[in-house]
Scaffold this active site. Structure first.
Site, mmCIF file in Angstrom:
data_model
loop_
_atom_site.group_PDB
_atom_site.id
_atom_site.type_symbol
_atom_site.label_atom_id
_atom_site.label_comp_id
_atom_site.label_asym_id
_atom_site.label_seq_id
_atom_site.Cartn_x
_atom_site.Cartn_y
_atom_site.Cartn_z
ATOM 1 N N GLY A 72 -20.168 32.785 66.619
ATOM 2 C CA GLY A 72 -18.974 33.322 67.281
ATOM 3 C C GLY A 72 -19.200 34.763 67.728
ATOM 4 N N TYR A 115 -1.556 28.526 66.305
ATOM 5 C CA TYR A 115 -2.694 29.352 65.892
ATOM 6 C C TYR A 115 -2.212 30.502 64.993
ATOM 7 C CZ TYR A 115 -6.235 33.046 66.438
ATOM 8 O OH TYR A 115 -7.134 34.063 66.214
ATOM 9 N N TRP A 166 -7.274 40.737 70.986
ATOM 10 C CA TRP A 166 -7.922 40.703 72.305
ATOM 11 C C TRP A 166 -9.436 40.948 72.187
ATOM 12 C CZ3 TRP A 166 -4.726 43.064 76.894
ATOM 13 C CH2 TRP A 166 -3.391 42.670 76.785
HETATM 14 N N1 LIG Z 1 -10.989 36.050 70.060
HETATM 15 C C1 LIG Z 1 -9.884 36.784 69.982
HETATM 16 O O1 LIG Z 1 -9.315 37.220 70.989
HETATM 17 C C2 LIG Z 1 -9.298 37.120 68.631
HETATM 18 C C3 LIG Z 1 -8.111 37.868 68.596
HETATM 19 C C4 LIG Z 1 -7.572 38.179 67.350
HETATM 20 C C5 LIG Z 1 -8.188 37.751 66.192
HETATM 21 N N2 LIG Z 1 -9.321 37.008 66.261
HETATM 22 C C6 LIG Z 1 -9.955 36.562 65.015
HETATM 23 O O2 LIG Z 1 -11.207 37.203 64.913
HETATM 24 C C7 LIG Z 1 -12.124 36.350 64.225
HETATM 25 C C8 LIG Z 1 -13.389 36.210 65.038
HETATM 26 O O3 LIG Z 1 -13.055 35.667 66.300
HETATM 27 P P1 LIG Z 1 -14.151 35.342 67.407
HETATM 28 O O4 LIG Z 1 -13.583 35.709 68.723
HETATM 29 O O5 LIG Z 1 -15.463 35.868 66.983
HETATM 30 O O6 LIG Z 1 -14.143 33.752 67.322
HETATM 31 P P2 LIG Z 1 -15.098 32.718 68.022
HETATM 32 O O7 LIG Z 1 -16.022 33.400 68.963
HETATM 33 O O8 LIG Z 1 -14.244 31.609 68.508
HETATM 34 O O9 LIG Z 1 -15.960 32.219 66.800
HETATM 35 C C9 LIG Z 1 -15.400 31.472 65.774
HETATM 36 C C10 LIG Z 1 -16.510 30.794 65.047
HETATM 37 O O10 LIG Z 1 -15.930 29.943 64.053
HETATM 38 C C11 LIG Z 1 -16.709 28.795 63.997
HETATM 39 N N3 LIG Z 1 -16.018 27.633 63.495
HETATM 40 C C12 LIG Z 1 -15.033 26.926 64.082
HETATM 41 N N4 LIG Z 1 -14.746 25.850 63.364
HETATM 42 C C13 LIG Z 1 -15.568 25.867 62.296
HETATM 43 C C14 LIG Z 1 -15.776 25.016 61.200
HETATM 44 N N5 LIG Z 1 -15.100 23.885 61.063
HETATM 45 N N6 LIG Z 1 -16.705 25.354 60.275
HETATM 46 C C15 LIG Z 1 -17.441 26.465 60.418
HETATM 47 N N7 LIG Z 1 -17.313 27.314 61.439
HETATM 48 C C16 LIG Z 1 -16.383 27.013 62.374
HETATM 49 C C17 LIG Z 1 -17.141 28.520 65.434
HETATM 50 O O11 LIG Z 1 -18.289 27.718 65.387
HETATM 51 P P3 LIG Z 1 -18.926 27.052 66.699
HETATM 52 O O12 LIG Z 1 -19.617 28.180 67.412
HETATM 53 O O13 LIG Z 1 -19.878 26.051 66.135
HETATM 54 O O14 LIG Z 1 -17.790 26.471 67.459
HETATM 55 C C18 LIG Z 1 -17.377 29.913 65.967
HETATM 56 O O15 LIG Z 1 -18.727 30.285 65.864
HETATM 57 C C19 LIG Z 1 -11.379 35.055 63.967
HETATM 58 O O16 LIG Z 1 -10.847 35.083 62.672
HETATM 59 C C20 LIG Z 1 -10.239 35.079 64.963
HETATM 60 O O17 LIG Z 1 -9.133 34.338 64.506
HETATM 61 C C21 LIG Z 1 -9.898 36.684 67.456
#
Ligand SMILES: NC(=O)c1ccc[n+]([C@@H]2O[C@H](COP(=O)([O-])OP(=O)(O)OC[C@H]3O[C@@H](n4cnc5c(N)ncnc54)[C@H](OP(=O)(O)O)[C@@H]3O)[C@@H](O)[C@H]2O)c1
Length: 297
Positions: free
Chosen positions: A10, A133, A159
């Site tokens: 991720g 979510y 974001w």
């Molecule tokens: N993106 C945003 O805008 C945002 C905003 C606020 C908060 N957050 C939080 O910040 C954190 C990091 O976000 P991010 O943007 O880095 O997320 P991301 O790029 O979507 O990465 C999430 C990771 O979780 C993995 N994942 C999903 N299902 C899984 C499972 N069943 N078992 C193991 N791993 C699993 C995914 O694996 P795969 O690569 O194999 O799919 C992916 O690598 C998260 O907690 C998110 O909720 C994100």
């Protein structure tokens, strides 16, 4: 110190990995040499058994949970799966962290708020998520806090974008090259977060004595880049930095319907995390330039 990072593929997981491999302080410091990065192949958070099996063979001092179900619109349909990964798996991780006497750093979201505020949210402001979510992420926060009264920190971010994978910045860069005009929402306001800045803040925190050495009550912190912006102004800045010629028209959230409703305002205060751990909170425009320059390389 044995440190586990989940979600290795991720945005945040990859940003931590990048810093761990390049940060001279970490590379040269034996204490932080033992980072283990896992994805769903090694540790599937959708399966209680997989989680149980993984940790019966592996012990850690720190667990950094970057994995999550992050498909905001899809979550409206896949409620059970989103709840398993964002809530029940977090509860299980917290129980395991307690058993292993590990510290847990868990990442949460600005989407725990309903966006009705007119001033930046503090960590103690009332939560009221308006989509699945956000509801599952809040349930994860609450379950973690119920299990771990000490030794855990929750960092809410917003974001998030990076040079990795699909995110708002990469989408605008792509569409800006393909089209002459884009319509972007101008009445939703928040603070972008460059994943490298958050990764750097997390690595800073785990180096701090007040994180490592003392038993401390579990706490929530907010982290995003400094200042706030609408999606519309954010996209204009992205195109300007990348020198892509494309008109951007402001539209309202009502004109761009999505399966999941989004909060209108999710700016968060960062005073608590700065005061406690002395982490840097760069201005969003400055970090955006750094990220776009990396993407263009
Ligand atoms: N993106 C945003 O805008 C945002 C905003 C606020 C908060 N957050 C939080 O910040 C954190 C990091 O976000 P991010 O943007 O880095 O997320 P991301 O790029 O979507 O990465 C999430 C990771 O979780 C993995 N994942 C999903 N299902 C899984 C499972 N069943 N078992 C193991 N791993 C699993 C995914 O694996 P795969 O690569 O194999 O799919 C992916 O690598 C998260 O907690 C998110 O909720 C994100």
């Amino acid at each position: 110190m044995k440190i586990l990072v989940t979600g290795k593929n991720g945005q945040l997981g990859r940003s931590i990995h990048k810093l761990v491999n390049t940060d001279a302080n970490i590379v040269s410091n034996q204490i932080f040499n033992d980072f283990i990065f896992v994805g769903r192949e090694e540790l599937d958070l959708s399966s209680e058994t997989s989680i149980h099996q993984y940790f019966s063979n592996n012990n850690f001092d720190i667990i950094i949970n970057c994995a999550a179900y992050t498909a905001v619109d899809k979550a409206e349909q896949e409620v059970e799966l989103a709840n398993q990964i964002n809530h029940l798996a977090v509860k299980q991780l917290a129980n395991i962290a307690n058993k292993q006497k590990a510290r847990l750093i868990h990442i949460s979201t600005d989407f725990v708020f309903d966006g009705e505020s007119d001033k930046p949210y503090t960590e103690i402001d009332v939560t009221n998520p308006i989509n699945v979510y956000g509801q599952t992420k809040l349930a994860g926060e609450k379950a973690l806090q119920a299990v771990m009264s000490v030794n855990a920190i929750i960092i809410r971010t917003s974001w998030l974008y990076s040079e990795y994978g699909n995110n708002f910045v990469s989408t605008i860069l792509r569409l800006g090259k393909e089209r002459d005009e884009l319509s972007v929402i101008s009445d939703q306001v928040g603070s972008p977060t460059y994943a490298t800045d958050l990764a750097s803040a997390i690595l800073e925190i785990i180096k701090k004595k007040n994180f490592k050495n003392k038993v401390q009550a579990s706490e929530i912190y907010h982290y995003s880049n400094k200042s706030n912006v609408s999606w519309y102004a954010f996209s204009k800045e992205i195109l300007e930095i990348a020198k892509i010629e494309c008109r951007v028209e402001p539209i309202t959230a009502d004109e761009y319907l999505t399966k999941a409703e989004r909060p209108m305002y999710t700016v968060m205060t960062k005073i608590k995390i700065k005061d406690k751990f002395g982490v840097k909170v760069p201005e969003w425009k400055k970090s955006l330039k750094i990220c776009i320059n990396k993407i263009k390389l």
